[in-house]
Design a protein around this motif. Structure first.
Motif, mmCIF file in Angstrom:
data_model
loop_
_atom_site.group_PDB
_atom_site.id
_atom_site.type_symbol
_atom_site.label_atom_id
_atom_site.label_comp_id
_atom_site.label_asym_id
_atom_site.label_seq_id
_atom_site.Cartn_x
_atom_site.Cartn_y
_atom_site.Cartn_z
ATOM 1 N N LEU A 1 24.431 -8.948 -77.535
ATOM 2 C CA LEU A 1 24.236 -8.286 -76.255
ATOM 3 C C LEU A 1 23.631 -8.992 -75.099
ATOM 4 O O LEU A 1 23.742 -8.952 -74.138
ATOM 5 C CB LEU A 1 23.905 -6.711 -76.439
ATOM 6 N N GLY B 1 25.457 -11.510 -73.630
ATOM 7 C CA GLY B 1 26.374 -10.981 -72.567
ATOM 8 C C GLY B 1 25.615 -10.422 -71.349
ATOM 9 O O GLY B 1 26.329 -10.695 -70.426
ATOM 10 N N ILE B 2 24.431 -9.951 -71.321
ATOM 11 C CA ILE B 2 23.922 -9.793 -70.199
ATOM 12 C C ILE B 2 23.435 -10.914 -69.536
ATOM 13 O O ILE B 2 23.770 -10.909 -68.437
ATOM 14 C CB ILE B 2 22.700 -8.827 -70.610
ATOM 15 N N VAL C 1 31.170 -7.172 -67.368
ATOM 16 C CA VAL C 1 30.621 -7.506 -68.577
ATOM 17 C C VAL C 1 29.170 -7.354 -68.888
ATOM 18 O O VAL C 1 28.743 -6.692 -69.826
ATOM 19 C CB VAL C 1 30.992 -9.011 -68.809
ATOM 20 N N CYS C 2 28.467 -7.746 -67.674
ATOM 21 C CA CYS C 2 26.967 -7.532 -67.722
ATOM 22 C C CYS C 2 26.507 -6.193 -67.714
ATOM 23 O O CYS C 2 25.793 -5.709 -68.727
ATOM 24 C CB CYS C 2 26.386 -8.097 -66.522
ATOM 25 N N SER D 1 27.564 -4.852 -71.449
ATOM 26 C CA SER D 1 26.604 -5.014 -72.464
ATOM 27 C C SER D 1 25.166 -4.340 -72.292
ATOM 28 O O SER D 1 24.545 -3.977 -73.320
ATOM 29 C CB SER D 1 26.239 -6.682 -72.362
ATOM 30 N N MET E 1 23.232 -1.823 -75.070
ATOM 31 C CA MET E 1 21.973 -2.434 -75.295
ATOM 32 C C MET E 1 21.243 -0.984 -75.236
ATOM 33 O O MET E 1 20.149 -1.047 -76.108
ATOM 34 C CB MET E 1 21.372 -3.380 -74.268
#
Length: 167
Positions: free
Chosen positions: A9, A12-13, A35-36, A39, A43
């Protein structure tokens, strides 16, 4: 398994955030932003904050992302491949990034991590009760203002030839 999920994650961030500011195609940047946001919501779930994760999905992943993609398509900016904007700013940005990285590293080593386990737990039930009772009217007003902003954006983005065909 939560350690591996945290790393996935985090990638991804950070990867999504970097892609947002470095991709040349604005549609690809908007998808990287989604996507950010996704993610980040995952989280929050990993940290046990399900209400914050749900708000992240509803507000940012849902409403804000759709609004940005809608605005890109209305202005037809998605057709343009923008030039890389960071060529002249790279040395300055590198110095700032190293300074921030150094500050974060210093803060990590100066923190007494033994006291970190005594953090207070937020009462999610009390927060939800307050939001939906005392602050329900401001919440609805903000929703109405966002609706008015979308209608105004539609009005401003229309083409004059559409008015001639309608009238």
């Amino acid at each position: 398994i939560s350690g591996v999920l945290f790393i996935v994650l985090a990638v991804g961030i950070v990867g999504g955030g970097l892609a947002v500011v470095t991709l040349r195609n604005i549609i690809h940047s908007a998808i990287a932003m989604m996507v950010c946001f996704g993610s980040l919501a995952a989280m929050y779930l990993l940290l046990g904050a399900a209400v914050v994760a749900a708000a992240q999905v509803l507000i940012y992943l849902g409403a804000i992302s759709v609004l940005i993609i809608f605005a890109i398509m209305l202005t037809q900016a998605g057709d343009a491949n923008l030039p890389a904007p960071f060529h002249r700013q790279l040395p300055f940005a590198l110095v700032i990034a190293l300074a921030i990285g150094g500050l974060v590293g210093w803060a990590i080593f100066q923190t007494d991590w033994a006291l970190a386990g005594e953090a207070t737990v937020a009462a999610v039930d009390a927060l939800a009760e307050t939001l939906f009772s005392e602050y329900a009217l401001p919440f609805e007003i903000i929703g109405f203002l966002l609706l008015a902003a979308i209608v105004g954006a539609l009005f401003l983005a229309r083409r004059p030839e559409e008015d001639e065909r309608a009238g």
